[in-house]
Enzyme design. Structure first.
Site, mmCIF file in Angstrom:
data_model
loop_
_atom_site.group_PDB
_atom_site.id
_atom_site.type_symbol
_atom_site.label_atom_id
_atom_site.label_comp_id
_atom_site.label_asym_id
_atom_site.label_seq_id
_atom_site.Cartn_x
_atom_site.Cartn_y
_atom_site.Cartn_z
ATOM 1 N N THR A 59 17.491 -26.327 42.559
ATOM 2 C CA THR A 59 17.823 -26.993 41.298
ATOM 3 C C THR A 59 16.573 -27.445 40.565
ATOM 4 O O THR A 59 16.554 -27.526 39.336
ATOM 5 C CB THR A 59 18.764 -28.193 41.592
ATOM 6 O OG1 THR A 59 19.994 -27.658 42.055
ATOM 7 C CG2 THR A 59 19.025 -29.052 40.383
ATOM 8 N N TYR A 106 25.134 -24.937 36.514
ATOM 9 C CA TYR A 106 23.885 -24.198 36.236
ATOM 10 C C TYR A 106 23.627 -23.244 37.387
ATOM 11 O O TYR A 106 24.273 -23.333 38.444
ATOM 12 C CB TYR A 106 22.705 -25.177 36.095
ATOM 13 C CG TYR A 106 22.522 -26.032 37.323
ATOM 14 C CD1 TYR A 106 21.799 -25.573 38.431
ATOM 15 C CD2 TYR A 106 23.116 -27.296 37.415
ATOM 16 C CE1 TYR A 106 21.678 -26.338 39.572
ATOM 17 C CE2 TYR A 106 22.993 -28.068 38.565
ATOM 18 C CZ TYR A 106 22.277 -27.582 39.631
ATOM 19 O OH TYR A 106 22.171 -28.326 40.775
ATOM 20 N N THR A 130 17.880 -28.464 47.398
ATOM 21 C CA THR A 130 18.139 -29.596 48.291
ATOM 22 C C THR A 130 19.217 -29.298 49.338
ATOM 23 O O THR A 130 19.283 -29.968 50.354
ATOM 24 C CB THR A 130 18.570 -30.843 47.481
ATOM 25 O OG1 THR A 130 19.767 -30.535 46.767
ATOM 26 C CG2 THR A 130 17.480 -31.293 46.539
ATOM 27 N N ASP A 131 20.055 -28.274 49.071
ATOM 28 C CA ASP A 131 21.196 -28.050 49.975
ATOM 29 C C ASP A 131 20.780 -27.760 51.420
ATOM 30 O O ASP A 131 21.385 -28.264 52.352
ATOM 31 C CB ASP A 131 22.076 -26.898 49.460
ATOM 32 C CG ASP A 131 22.906 -27.309 48.252
ATOM 33 O OD1 ASP A 131 22.837 -28.487 47.856
ATOM 34 O OD2 ASP A 131 23.619 -26.453 47.695
ATOM 35 N N LYS A 156 20.675 -34.464 53.791
ATOM 36 C CA LYS A 156 21.256 -34.677 52.463
ATOM 37 C C LYS A 156 22.604 -35.361 52.672
ATOM 38 O O LYS A 156 23.439 -34.865 53.431
ATOM 39 C CB LYS A 156 21.404 -33.328 51.751
ATOM 40 C CG LYS A 156 21.927 -33.464 50.325
ATOM 41 C CD LYS A 156 21.897 -32.123 49.582
ATOM 42 C CE LYS A 156 22.516 -32.270 48.211
ATOM 43 N NZ LYS A 156 22.473 -31.038 47.427
ATOM 44 N N GLU A 178 30.860 -34.972 83.665
ATOM 45 C CA GLU A 178 31.694 -33.766 83.618
ATOM 46 C C GLU A 178 31.133 -32.745 82.620
ATOM 47 O O GLU A 178 31.061 -31.550 82.905
ATOM 48 C CB GLU A 178 33.116 -34.170 83.227
ATOM 49 C CG GLU A 178 34.138 -33.144 83.621
ATOM 50 C CD GLU A 178 35.552 -33.610 83.308
ATOM 51 O OE1 GLU A 178 35.854 -33.800 82.115
ATOM 52 O OE2 GLU A 178 36.327 -33.775 84.259
HETATM 53 C C1 SIN Z 1 19.815 -28.237 44.743
HETATM 54 O O1 SIN Z 1 18.692 -27.782 44.769
HETATM 55 O O2 SIN Z 1 20.000 -29.488 44.566
HETATM 56 C C2 SIN Z 1 21.070 -27.446 44.912
HETATM 57 C C3 SIN Z 1 20.871 -25.989 44.892
HETATM 58 C C4 SIN Z 1 19.993 -25.494 45.990
HETATM 59 O O3 SIN Z 1 20.013 -26.046 47.087
HETATM 60 O O4 SIN Z 1 19.293 -24.489 45.743
#
Ligand code: SIN
Length: 331
Positions: A14, A28, A94-95, A167, A290
């Site tokens: 992003t 987007y 971020t994913d 995250k 166990e």
């Molecule tokens: C992001 O970057 O926040 C979402 C999309 C991605 O992980 O590429």
């Protein structure tokens, strides 16, 4: 004093996204802008460091692959060896940033700073967070204090150790948290403050290595839930070549008997290595007597996606449950 040489490796996300207008922050395509265009939005970086850039990929990080991890890790290791590189910044979606960061934390053999950053809002949005995050990441990578800390994520003014961070929010700019240990520092107006060091083994002290590695052992994740039907998924993963399974257990290691009994059978037949993590998001998974007898391994306090990373690397070394279990204690 001469300025440190910082290289920025761009992979997309992003932070490199552009929406149709300034008020759009969710609809987007990630990974479209080049790193050179992103840098234009960050004033003053030239004063901190001698910057160079490399576009490794430009993807939505939900499409991250083992192949790209291997490519990135090999590039990081080769750059880190160079006396012309003092620190590395990686822009990333971020994913899956936490997974890439942890992977690099385990296979990058350097004490130079490696800092991942990204953004929760596209570069075109009102109050986009990418420029500030990139600014902070370069400051951090250029700071002597950032050496020997393992791979870090710099986001929303905070510094996180790769192993501990995840995250935790789909959209908020304060999306990253280290639920079990907190951030290891923060960055304010170009000043870096550390509060503690990560304690688990990483980078120069890691035994894992990507040199000569063409692919990673297949490890998949199954999720526990009420009326769990993941026996079907377990068999499909096994058929597709999985060597290991991470279970996102429903609590501190509990798995619905539907799939637990099936996993016990597969463990007995030595068909799979099975690691118990948790879907809860904080805390560790203790193993009962166990569980140990049945051959389950605890992910300690690693979340399922991170446990997958460590299990893949562990399987490049051994199939032995006891040795793999040790890796989960140490890393
Ligand atoms: C992001 O970057 O926040 C979402 C999309 C991605 O992980 O590429």
């Amino acid at each position: 004093m001469s300025k440190p040489n910082i290289i920025i490796l761009a992979t997309g996300g992003t932070v490199a996204a552009k929406a149709s207008d300034e008020s759009t922050s969710t609809d987007y395509k990630a990974g479209v802008l080049s790193i050179s265009s992103l840098l234009k939005a960050v004033p003053g970086l030239d004063g901190i460091a001698k910057l160079s850039t490399e576009q490794i990929a430009n993807i939505d990080s939900s499409n991250m692959s083992d192949e790209l991890w291997l490519k990135l890790a090999k590039r990081v290791n080769s750059l880190a060896k160079s006396p012309k590189v003092d620190g590395i910044v990686i822009t990333h979606g971020t994913d899956t940033m936490e997974e890439t960061a942890y992977f690099l934390n385990l296979v990058s053999h350097t004490n130079k700073a490696i800092v991942l950053t990204g953004a929760m809002r596209p570069a075109s949005a009102i109050s986009a967070d990418g420029a500030k995050n990139l600014y902070n990441a370069v400051y951090l990578a250029a700071d002597e204090q950032a050496r020997n800390k393992g791979v870090m994520i710099a986001i929303n003014d905070k510094i996180y150790a790769a192993r501990d961070v995840s995250k935790t929010h789909t959209l908020n700019i304060d999306a990253f948290k280290a639920q079990n240990s907190g951030e290891i520092g923060y960055i304010i107006d170009g000043k870096v403050f550390f509060s503690h060091d990560p304690v688990k083994l990483h980078t120069v002290n890691s035994v894992f290595c990507v040199r000569g590695l063409k692919k990673l052992p297949k490890v998949d994740i199954v999720y526990s839930y009420a009326n769990d039907g993941s026996k079907v998924a377990i068999d499909a993963f096994l058929k597709a070549g999985a060597k290991g399974i991470v279970v996102a257990t429903s609590g501190a290691g509990s798995i619905h008997e539907n799939s637990k009994n099936h996993l016990i059978k597969l463990l007995k037949a030595k068909k799979l290595v099975v690691v118990k993590s948790s879907r809860v998001g904080a805390g560790l998974v203790p193993l009962g007597k166990e569980d140990e007898e049945q051959g389950f391994i605890s992910a300690n306090d690693l979340n399922p996606q991170k446990a997958r990373v460590l299990l893949m690397l562990a399987l490049t070394k051994t199939q032995e449950g006891k040795e793999i279990s040790k890796y989960f204690e140490l890393y």
